[in-house]
Design an enzyme around this catalytic site. Structure first.
Site, short mmCIF file in Angstrom:
data_model
loop_
_atom_site.label_atom_id
_atom_site.label_comp_id
_atom_site.label_asym_id
_atom_site.label_seq_id
_atom_site.Cartn_x
_atom_site.Cartn_y
_atom_site.Cartn_z
N GLU A 22 -4.51 -3.98 4.62
CA GLU A 22 -3.53 -2.93 4.36
C GLU A 22 -3.06 -3.02 2.92
OE1 GLU A 22 -3.46 -3.62 8.67
OE2 GLU A 22 -2.84 -5.01 7.11
N SER A 23 -2.70 -1.89 2.37
CA SER A 23 -2.11 -1.81 1.03
C SER A 23 -0.79 -1.07 1.16
CB SER A 23 -3.03 -1.05 0.07
OG SER A 23 -4.25 -1.74 -0.08
#
Length: 136
Positions: A22-23
């Protein structure tokens, strides 16, 4: 540290290019207050603890120690940012509430080759839990 102006498609493309699970994308909303959106390489997700800690450490390096208030799809997440004696930054978050429910017979508990409820002895109480998104 400001994702204002990025479209959903652009955030998704950036997340895919980075390749992390995830970012996090920050949108300042006030002093020490941010809306955060999380994207995996495939889709937007409601919350990610690891990305929140990494983002908060990066914020701490820029704005210093103290509490920041993050608004996520899963709810508010206060984070305390502290600078250690050597200047290292630590971030401690309060996660959104978890949801828990009993597991049902035959419900997959992971990859099919690992474990299913049917493989667990009948007197064992198995629960399914997670944060951010209620477990169906």
């Amino acid at each position: 540290m400001d994702a204002q102006g990025l479209s959903d498609a652009e955030m998704l493309a950036i997340a895919a290019e980075l390749g992390y699970s995830e970012s996090a994308f920050l949108f300042p909303t006030g002093e020490r207050q941010y809306r955060v959106r999380y994207f995996s390489p495939l889709a937007e997700v409601a919350f990610c603890g690891h990305a929140t800690i990494a983002t908060s450490v990066a914020l701490g390096e820029r704005i210093g120690q103290g509490t920041v208030h993050l608004a996520t799809q899963a709810g508010p997440v206060p984070v305390e940012i502290v600078a250690g004696p050597a200047g290292d930054i630590t971030a401690v978050l309060t996660s959104p509430p978890a949801s828990t429910r009993p597991a049902h017979q035959g419900v997959d508990m992971g990859r099919p080759s690992l474990l299913t409820c049917a493989a667990i002895p009948g007197d064992t109480r198995v629960k399914v839990s997670g944060t951010a998104v209620p477990i169906p």
